[in-house]
Structure formats: C-alpha cells, structure tokens
Design a protein around this motif. Structure first.
Motif, PDB file in Angstrom:
ATOM      1  N   ALA A  32      44.972 -59.534  21.297  1.00 49.50           N
ATOM      2  CA  ALA A  32      44.559 -59.256  22.663  1.00 49.50           C
ATOM      3  C   ALA A  32      43.821 -57.928  22.808  1.00 49.50           C
ATOM      4  CB  ALA A  32      45.778 -59.272  23.597  1.00 49.50           C
ATOM      5  N   SER A  66      49.884 -61.337  19.411  1.00 46.23           N
ATOM      6  CA  SER A  66      48.977 -61.057  20.521  1.00 46.23           C
ATOM      7  C   SER A  66      48.832 -59.563  20.784  1.00 46.23           C
ATOM      8  CB  SER A  66      49.452 -61.769  21.790  1.00 46.23           C
ATOM      9  OG  SER A  66      50.762 -61.339  22.133  1.00 46.23           O
ATOM     10  N   VAL A  67      49.954 -58.800  20.697  1.00 41.57           N
ATOM     11  CA  VAL A  67      49.858 -57.357  20.956  1.00 41.57           C
ATOM     12  C   VAL A  67      50.593 -56.524  19.913  1.00 41.57           C
ATOM     13  CG1 VAL A  67      49.508 -57.610  23.442  1.00 41.57           C
ATOM     14  CG2 VAL A  67      51.839 -57.410  22.533  1.00 41.57           C
ATOM     15  N   ALA A 122      45.564 -70.956  26.268  1.00 38.20           N
ATOM     16  CA  ALA A 122      45.260 -69.530  26.349  1.00 38.20           C
ATOM     17  C   ALA A 122      43.863 -69.282  26.894  1.00 38.20           C
ATOM     18  CB  ALA A 122      45.409 -68.885  24.970  1.00 38.20           C
ATOM     19  N   HIS A 126      43.188 -67.467  30.453  1.00 35.11           N
ATOM     20  CA  HIS A 126      42.758 -66.066  30.392  1.00 35.11           C
ATOM     21  C   HIS A 126      41.268 -65.877  30.152  1.00 35.11           C
ATOM     22  CE1 HIS A 126      46.926 -64.758  30.482  1.00 35.11           C
ATOM     23  NE2 HIS A 126      47.208 -65.572  29.485  1.00 35.11           N
ATOM     24  N   GLY A 130      41.200 -60.678  25.968  1.00 31.02           N
ATOM     25  CA  GLY A 130      42.624 -60.395  25.963  1.00 31.02           C
ATOM     26  C   GLY A 130      43.456 -61.515  25.366  1.00 31.02           C
ATOM     27  N   TYR A 131      44.447 -61.952  26.112  1.00 35.15           N
ATOM     28  CA  TYR A 131      45.350 -62.992  25.632  1.00 35.15           C
ATOM     29  C   TYR A 131      44.635 -64.318  25.396  1.00 35.15           C
ATOM     30  CZ  TYR A 131      49.226 -59.867  26.793  1.00 35.15           C
ATOM     31  OH  TYR A 131      50.091 -58.806  26.833  1.00 35.15           O
ATOM     32  N   ALA A 134      43.514 -65.875  21.642  1.00 34.98           N
ATOM     33  CA  ALA A 134      44.346 -66.731  20.785  1.00 34.98           C
ATOM     34  C   ALA A 134      43.825 -68.161  20.753  1.00 34.98           C
ATOM     35  CB  ALA A 134      45.791 -66.711  21.274  1.00 34.98           C
ATOM     36  N   VAL A 190      45.784 -57.914  31.641  1.00 31.27           N
ATOM     37  CA  VAL A 190      45.791 -59.377  31.650  1.00 31.27           C
ATOM     38  C   VAL A 190      44.598 -59.883  32.438  1.00 31.27           C
ATOM     39  CG1 VAL A 190      47.084 -61.432  32.333  1.00 31.27           C
ATOM     40  CG2 VAL A 190      48.285 -59.432  31.439  1.00 31.27           C
ATOM     41  N   ARG A 252      56.074 -60.895  26.751  1.00 27.58           N
ATOM     42  CA  ARG A 252      54.780 -60.256  26.513  1.00 27.58           C
ATOM     43  C   ARG A 252      54.872 -58.765  26.813  1.00 27.58           C
ATOM     44  NH1 ARG A 252      50.017 -63.923  28.949  1.00 27.58           N
ATOM     45  NH2 ARG A 252      50.553 -62.721  30.798  1.00 27.58           N
TER      46      ARG A 252
END
Length: 569
Positions: A32, A66-67, A122, A126, A130-131, A134, A190, A252
């Motif tokens: 992300a 993701s992070v 995803a 989004h 960012g997210y 994925a 986000v 998250r």
C-alpha cells in the motif's frame, strides 16, 4: 507476559515459549506504500535481502503484506541471531547482480500463484492506489533500478520503522540490528473508488464474495466468526450449494479491519448461492444474531487466549500494532474485551458492515434486486481533444487531449486524466494501457484507431513519470480490427471469453443452415427424379442422406454444447 526491551535502538518484545526459539523482524512498509508504476519494489527488495542467506537447516522466510514486511526464522539461538543479523547486513548491501534473476522469479511466482478472490475486491474498492494495489500485477518490476531499491531501503528499512519480536526468554547472544536511522512511517491514507455503498460488481469466478471495512474491535472479530457459521450452515449444510463458505478478519494499519467472506459454487448453482449469500447478510443486518453462535465464537477465541503459549502466539500481531500505533493490550485485557462481546454488539457491527459492503457476484449477475448500487465501471464524460475513429466499429473513438485520454464506445466512456494516471504501460508495438487512480482503464491501440500512432508522443510525454516499459506482446495478443478484446484489469474471464462463445455459436448456426439448405436442395432434386422416373432406388438414397444429415446436426450441437461448457469453466 510480553516483555519490552530494545536492541541497537530497535524496539523489541519477548514472550516465553516451551518450543523452539523463533523470531521476526517487522518493518512498517508494504504494497500500500507503493505506486502502481513502481509496484513490486518491496517484494523485490525482500527477495534480494534473503538471497545471500542461502540455505539453512531451519525454516526462514520473508513476507510482504499490505503495510508491513516481515523476516522470520525458527531455530537455535545461534541460528536466529545469525539470521536476523545477516538480514540487516543484506539490507545495507543488496546483491544487485541478482536483480534480473529475482525479477524473473517474482514473475514466475505470480504466474504460478494464480488469482485470489480478494484481488478484484481490492481494486474495485480502493482503485489503483494504496490498498487497491493488492489487486494488480507487480507491473513496476521491469523498470526498477538499483537506485530505486537503495532509496526505498533507506526510507523504510530503518531502526525507527522496525520492531523485533522473539518467542523466547532472552535476546540471543550475538544478535545485532545494524540499521540506518530514520523515522516511523505512518500508514498510507485509505482511498476509495466507490461513490456509494453497499455496492456490487460482477466477477469472473464462480464464487460469490463480499467484503466490508469496519472499526477494529473484538466485536468485529466475533461478527466475522458468526458470519462464517451462518454461511456454512445455510450454503453447505442445509442446501448443499457450496463446498467452501469462509469468512476472514484482517486488522489494518489505520485502526479499521477488513472482513472478507467467500462461497464457491458450481455454474448451475451460482444463482442459488448468490441468493443464499445475500439472504444471510440481510438476516444479520436486521440483527437476527443467534446467541449460541456468539457464545461458540467467543468460547473458541477465549480458549486460544488461555493457553500457555498465548503471548508467544500474539507476538507478530503485537509487533504490527506497535508499528501502526494501535493501542496495545495485555493478554488479560484482550480476553476481557472478548468475553464482553454480546449479541447486541455483534448486531451493531453487522449493521455497519453491511452499510460499507462490496459484493462480487458470479459471472455477470446483478445485485440491483438486493438493494446494492452498481459500482462504477467507467467515467462520466470524455476529455476534450482530437477524436480518432475506430477502423471497424462505427461510433467508437479514441479521444486524446491536453488533459487526458478517453475511449468512447457508444454510451460507454472510459477516461484517464494525465494528473490522475497511476500507470502507463508501454508496449514495443505501440500499444499503451493507461490506468487511472479510480481503476478505469483506457487502451490505446494504433491498430484499432485511425491516426492513433501520431498521438503516442503526446501521451508518452504526459505520462512519463508513471511510464512502465513492458515486454513485447505475442503477435496474437495485439488487437486487430474485428476483435472484441478488452485489456482491462477489471474485466473478468467471462468477458474475455464472451467473444469466443459468440463466435462459436455463430459458426454452429451457419453450419446448421448450410447443412439444411444443401440437404433440402438435394432431397428435392432426388424426389423429383423419383416422381418423373418412378424409380424408388433414389428414394433410399434420400432417406439415408437425411438420416446422416440428422446425425451430423445432432453431433455438431452436442460438440458445440460441450465446447461452450468448457469455455464457461
């Protein structure tokens, strides 16, 4: 009990274990944090870091989420100390002579892994930031350079942006964390590509899937368990429609949690599974929560927290919470929160989850009937600019202007503006694929639009910061006039196969018409001969021919049906 300490300026946490020592070094960076045009940089850096470590007697690995990015190992004190120390040394001196091979390994890994149902969710939720990354291939790999990787390591793989966890009584002797100084990196903001929720889109697989974003809490985790029990009971045990009916809860970094639920189905049962899935969600939304289900989920989770290894098992999640700044809890506090969850609290989570839900329907099916809004599949308007007409489809045009590029197909419009372009894939044959932050795609194909080749310099100049050079395409993959192919990450396999199915049906119809026409004409001529000459021998020939023609038509229909079924699968 989890003990806090520090190793070479890096926060460290320890918890006792009766088993073999295992440890992990976690950094606050993941997919992300990347951009689509440089996607894959964290994963590539993880692979390069581990390569010099070679083969060990005990298990070790790395993982990019993701992070967060995680290096972990299980083994003796000496092995763990050596592994963690060498990870830090490798981060400071990445083996760039291995760069090309590791890129190929990552491409091979992606090809063998296949798609996961959560990937399209995803990007639809989004977008291409960012997210949402994925949901995309790691397109940025081809353009990444040693300088890119050095800068990424210096920014994110630092003392202040790391946490060490150890399932053991002490820090192993000789373990060193020789990392550069830096700062703790906040989680990325986000993004959303959904103007309203709950929403739906049609997917390619036979699965029905749903996700929702809710505040992270013990009640949200219990709701996920209750949802799984309801789906399993309704779709597998009672109706026998699904084999897999599963729900997962993923905390998250922004204080929220993602809940994902999936149910598979045979093609002929997809409608029934979709209906049953929606019914379960609607039941929970109105607060019809079985207290027995809540008790069962809470009891199972509480049992896990009551074991002697509970604190050691919590270490990876605890380290993640430290990195993202989520409030830390003792084991006793976590257990108390869990036992305080009531059916009413679960019902409140259900109502909030359903309000933010995104539903993926199987194979072009709609969910408008269930009160879900259609997720946007295109853009509201085209950019002003020069229109390039389609060479074979009247009304279709490619518009290239100073602000961006639009693809207009009748009433359907897809627009990517240059200031909101996440990536511009550039193929050697002249094809370009522009992906907007909202996940809308515009495919620029000089083979399909008059004069489009002359517009490439304008497009390339405007998208230079996010340009991604791509390998040469197979000649058969380059769209030609008459094709009905779309290069859209949102498009699914059913859409890609629609043209093939239509072509097959058309061929079967033409074959049938020709056979009937030829057979009928031959039959009339033969019957005329019988009537004129009174000779019955040709009549036998006519009957044999007609029987053969009928058998051939039946064979063609059966074969065509089987091919259509294979295409649908």
């Amino acid at each position: 009990m989890i003990k806090h300490t520090e190793v070479d300026g890096v926060p460290a946490i320890l918890a006792p274990t009766s088993g073999q020592l295992h440890a992990g070094l976690v950094f606050r960076v993941g997919q992300a944090d990347e951009t689509l045009s440089r996607s894959g940089i964290t994963h590539l850096l993880e692979h390069l870091t581990l390569f010099p470590l070679g083969i060990a007697d005990y298990h070790f690995n790395g993982a990019t989420g993701s992070v967060s990015t995680h290096f972990h190992m299980q083994g003796s004190d000496r092995d763990v100390a050596t592994f963690i120390t060498r990870v830090c040394a490798s981060l400071a001196a990445l083996p760039f002579e291995r760069l090309a091979k590791e890129k190929e390994i990552l491409r091979t890994e992606a090809a063998g892994r296949g798609g996961h149902v959560g990937e399209p969710m995803a990007l639809w939720r989004h977008g291409a930031r960012g997210y949402g990354l994925a949901g995309y291939p790691e397109w940025g790999l081809t353009a990444l350079t040693p300088d890119d990787l050095r800068a990424w390591a210096a920014t994110y793989f630092t003392r202040e942006n790391a946490v060490l966890w150890i399932a053991g009584d002490e820090v192993p002797a000789g373990l060193r964390l020789d990392l550069p100084a830096g700062v703790r990196r906040p989680v990325p903001p986000v993004t959303s590509a959904l103007p309203q929720t709950p929403a739906w889109f049609s997917g390619s697989s036979r699965a029905t899937a749903w996700d929702a974003v809710v505040p992270r809490s013990a009640a949200a985790g219990v709701f996920t368990g209750v949802l799984e029990r309801e789906l399993f009971r309704a779709l597998r045990q009672e109706d026998g429609l699904s084999y897999t009916a599963h729900a997962a809860y993923e905390p998250r970094g922004d204080g929220s949690a993602l809940i994902v639920a999936v149910a598979d189905a045979l093609p002929e049962k997809a409608d029934a599974v979709l209906g049953g899935f929606v019914d379960v969600l609607a039941k929970l939304k109105v607060g019809r929560i079985d207290p027995a289900d809540v008790d069962a989920v809470v009891g199972k989770a509480a049992d896990a927290l009551g074991t002697a290894e509970a604190d050691a098992a919590r270490l990876p999640q605890y380290a993640f919470d430290m990195l993202v700044g989520f409030p830390l809890q003792t084991l006793e506090e976590a257990a108390a929160d869990l036992r305080a969850v009531t059916p009413g609290a679960v019902a409140a989570v259900a109502a909030e989850a359903l309000s933010t839900g995104l539903l993926m329907t199987p194979g072009r099916r709609s969910a408008d009937w269930a009160g879900y809004a259609t997720a946007p599949q295109g853009s509201e308007s085209a950019v002003p600019g020069h229109a390039h007409r389609s060479v074979d489809v009247p009304g279709h045009r490619l518009v290239v202007g100073q602000a961006g590029v639009s693809l207009v197909r009748g009433d359907d419009v897809a627009t990517v503006t240059f200031d909101a372009c996440a990536a511009a894939l550039a193929f050697p044959d002249g094809g370009r694929m522009l992906v907007g932050h909202d996940a809308v795609v515009v495919q620029v194909e000089p083979t399909l639009f008059e004069g489009a080749a002359a517009a490439l310099p304008t497009i390339d100049a405007a998208t230079a910061p996010v340009r991604v050079p791509m390998p040469a395409r197979d000649p058969d993959d380059i769209p030609r006039p008459g094709d009905d192919r779309r290069a859209d990450p949102r498009a699914d396999a059913d859409t890609a196969d629609a043209g093939s199915r239509g072509l097959l049906v058309a061929r079967l119809v033409v074959l049938w018409v020709l056979l009937v026409a030829v057979g009928g004409f031959t039959a009339l001529l033969t019957l005329g001969t019988v009537m004129e000459q009174g000779d019955r021998a040709p009549l036998v020939t006519v009957l044999v021919f007609l029987y053969g023609l009928t058998a051939l038509i039946i064979w063609g229909v059966v074969r065509g049906t089987r091919q259509l079924r294979r295409l649908r699968r």
